[in-house]
Write a protein that holds these residues in place. Structure first.
Motif, mmCIF file in Angstrom:
data_model
loop_
_atom_site.group_PDB
_atom_site.id
_atom_site.type_symbol
_atom_site.label_atom_id
_atom_site.label_comp_id
_atom_site.label_asym_id
_atom_site.label_seq_id
_atom_site.Cartn_x
_atom_site.Cartn_y
_atom_site.Cartn_z
ATOM 1 N N VAL A 87 0.699 -1.000 0.348
ATOM 2 C CA VAL A 87 -0.051 0.126 -0.290
ATOM 3 C C VAL A 87 0.815 1.030 0.376
ATOM 4 C CG1 VAL A 87 -1.555 1.519 1.229
ATOM 5 C CG2 VAL A 87 -1.864 -1.375 1.222
ATOM 6 N N ASP A 88 1.830 1.212 0.896
ATOM 7 C CA ASP A 88 2.683 3.068 1.193
ATOM 8 C C ASP A 88 3.644 3.096 -0.373
ATOM 9 O OD1 ASP A 88 2.420 3.197 3.393
ATOM 10 O OD2 ASP A 88 4.391 2.118 4.766
ATOM 11 N N SER A 130 -1.220 -9.585 -7.621
ATOM 12 C CA SER A 130 -0.301 -10.526 -7.409
ATOM 13 C C SER A 130 0.259 -10.135 -6.425
ATOM 14 C CB SER A 130 0.622 -10.391 -8.799
ATOM 15 O OG SER A 130 1.399 -11.773 -8.563
ATOM 16 N N HIS A 131 0.144 -9.232 -5.819
ATOM 17 C CA HIS A 131 1.488 -9.469 -5.013
ATOM 18 C C HIS A 131 0.883 -8.686 -3.943
ATOM 19 C CE1 HIS A 131 5.324 -7.344 -6.272
ATOM 20 N NE2 HIS A 131 4.901 -5.979 -6.698
ATOM 21 N N LEU A 132 -0.540 -8.580 -3.206
ATOM 22 C CA LEU A 132 -1.720 -8.515 -2.944
ATOM 23 C C LEU A 132 -2.376 -9.996 -2.540
ATOM 24 C CD1 LEU A 132 -3.902 -5.129 -3.185
ATOM 25 C CD2 LEU A 132 -2.454 -5.854 -1.250
ATOM 26 N N LYS A 133 -2.298 -10.168 -3.023
ATOM 27 C CA LYS A 133 -2.963 -12.125 -3.731
ATOM 28 C C LYS A 133 -1.734 -13.333 -2.093
ATOM 29 C CE LYS A 133 -4.934 -12.152 -7.481
ATOM 30 N NZ LYS A 133 -5.568 -12.274 -8.877
ATOM 31 N N ILE A 134 -0.633 -12.963 -2.788
ATOM 32 C CA ILE A 134 0.474 -13.684 -2.565
ATOM 33 C C ILE A 134 0.383 -13.830 -0.814
ATOM 34 C CG2 ILE A 134 3.273 -14.139 -2.241
ATOM 35 C CD1 ILE A 134 2.894 -12.904 -4.932
ATOM 36 N N ASP A 142 -8.091 -18.756 -0.937
ATOM 37 C CA ASP A 142 -7.881 -18.388 -2.252
ATOM 38 C C ASP A 142 -8.733 -16.811 -2.584
ATOM 39 O OD1 ASP A 142 -5.746 -19.527 -2.133
ATOM 40 O OD2 ASP A 142 -6.118 -20.865 -4.169
ATOM 41 N N ASP A 143 -10.554 -18.402 -2.464
ATOM 42 C CA ASP A 143 -11.494 -16.903 -3.356
ATOM 43 C C ASP A 143 -11.348 -15.873 -2.161
ATOM 44 O OD1 ASP A 143 -12.067 -19.048 -4.509
ATOM 45 O OD2 ASP A 143 -13.633 -19.531 -3.556
ATOM 46 N N GLN A 144 -11.615 -15.773 -1.015
ATOM 47 C CA GLN A 144 -11.486 -14.656 0.053
ATOM 48 C C GLN A 144 -10.157 -13.831 -0.080
ATOM 49 O OE1 GLN A 144 -11.259 -17.824 1.072
ATOM 50 N NE2 GLN A 144 -14.287 -18.066 2.047
ATOM 51 N N ALA A 145 -9.343 -14.489 -1.168
ATOM 52 C CA ALA A 145 -8.143 -13.851 -0.985
ATOM 53 C C ALA A 145 -8.280 -12.295 -2.326
ATOM 54 C CB ALA A 145 -7.262 -14.201 -1.301
ATOM 55 N N GLU A 146 -8.991 -13.315 -2.947
ATOM 56 C CA GLU A 146 -9.385 -12.131 -4.246
ATOM 57 C C GLU A 146 -10.245 -11.466 -4.255
ATOM 58 O OE1 GLU A 146 -9.689 -12.315 -8.849
ATOM 59 O OE2 GLU A 146 -8.346 -13.973 -7.968
ATOM 60 N N ILE A 152 -8.329 -3.999 -1.716
ATOM 61 C CA ILE A 152 -7.470 -3.271 -1.635
ATOM 62 C C ILE A 152 -7.481 -2.181 -2.384
ATOM 63 C CG2 ILE A 152 -5.290 -3.037 -0.612
ATOM 64 C CD1 ILE A 152 -5.661 -5.052 1.701
ATOM 65 N N ALA A 153 -7.230 -2.900 -3.659
ATOM 66 C CA ALA A 153 -7.052 -2.613 -5.048
ATOM 67 C C ALA A 153 -7.823 -1.262 -5.066
ATOM 68 C CB ALA A 153 -6.559 -2.788 -6.023
ATOM 69 N N ALA A 154 -9.160 -1.294 -5.226
ATOM 70 C CA ALA A 154 -10.007 -0.510 -5.658
ATOM 71 C C ALA A 154 -9.626 0.824 -4.542
ATOM 72 C CB ALA A 154 -10.960 -0.690 -5.416
#
Length: 193
Positions: A87-88, A130-134, A142-146, A152-154
């Motif tokens: 995020v930073d 990709s960074h966030l999902k990792i 997996d589904d919740q991470a997506e 977060i991206a939004a």
């Protein structure tokens, strides 16, 4: 193009966009700012769009390097800290400089209609997700991470856009607080399921 000229032209492009906006940022103004002939820009970049693409490539390289450096300094198991480092990377340092944010904004508007710029935007978006999902997959399924990664991206995009349009600029502390609050609520919500 000698490597010394690229940073000079990227810097000149951002300075001119900052001063007059993208539509008025002509090759003549940029070449004058950089102290080079218009022919050099047209020869090496094929015009204004090619120079904007190279400028965005440099901003994206800086963005990626900032995030990767931050992640390299954190333990692999510090998932929430690593998410905040991602995020930073969008709100502090080089990415929060006035000239860079105005160039990002111009890039966003142009990327809707220019295939090369649209491709760069997609690469940037995929890299962020990709960074966030990792990191999120270590905390959620997996589904919740997506879902949370897209949330977060939004938030990053929305906060960044509002900050860029605000005369006071981006408030990184506020961004961090809002996104941490969202993340905490999502982790609590999914842990109850």
């Amino acid at each position: 193009m000698p490597e010394i000229r690229k940073p000079q032209l990227v810097k000149a492009t951002m300075a001119v966009i900052d001063r007059v906006g993208l539509h008025a940022a002509s090759i003549a103004l940029i070449s004058k700012e950089a102290g080079v002939s218009t022919g050099i820009i047209n020869h090496y970049f094929g015009g204004k769009h090619g120079l904007l693409e190279e400028t965005m490539r440099e901003i994206l390289r800086q963005h990626s390097a900032t995030i990767m450096d931050s992640l390299a300094r954190l333990p692999k198991e510090a998932y929430q800290q690593r998410i905040i480092a991602i995020v930073d990377g969008n709100f502090v340092g080089y990415q929060a400089e006035n000239q860079v944010t105005k160039t990002w904004l111009a890039f966003w508007s142009y990327s809707m209609h220019e295939p090369q710029l649209k491709r760069l935007q997609r690469v940037n978006e995929k890299r962020l997700l990709s960074h966030l999902k990792i990191e999120l997959k270590a905390l959620l399924g997996d589904d919740q991470a997506e879902v949370v990664a897209h949330g977060i991206a939004a938030l990053i995009d929305g906060i960044w856009l509002r900050g860029t349009l605000n005369p006071q600029g981006i408030d990184a502390d506020k961004a961090r607080f809002i996104i941490n609050d969202y993340l905490d609520k999502q982790l609590t919500f999914y842990s109850k399921k």
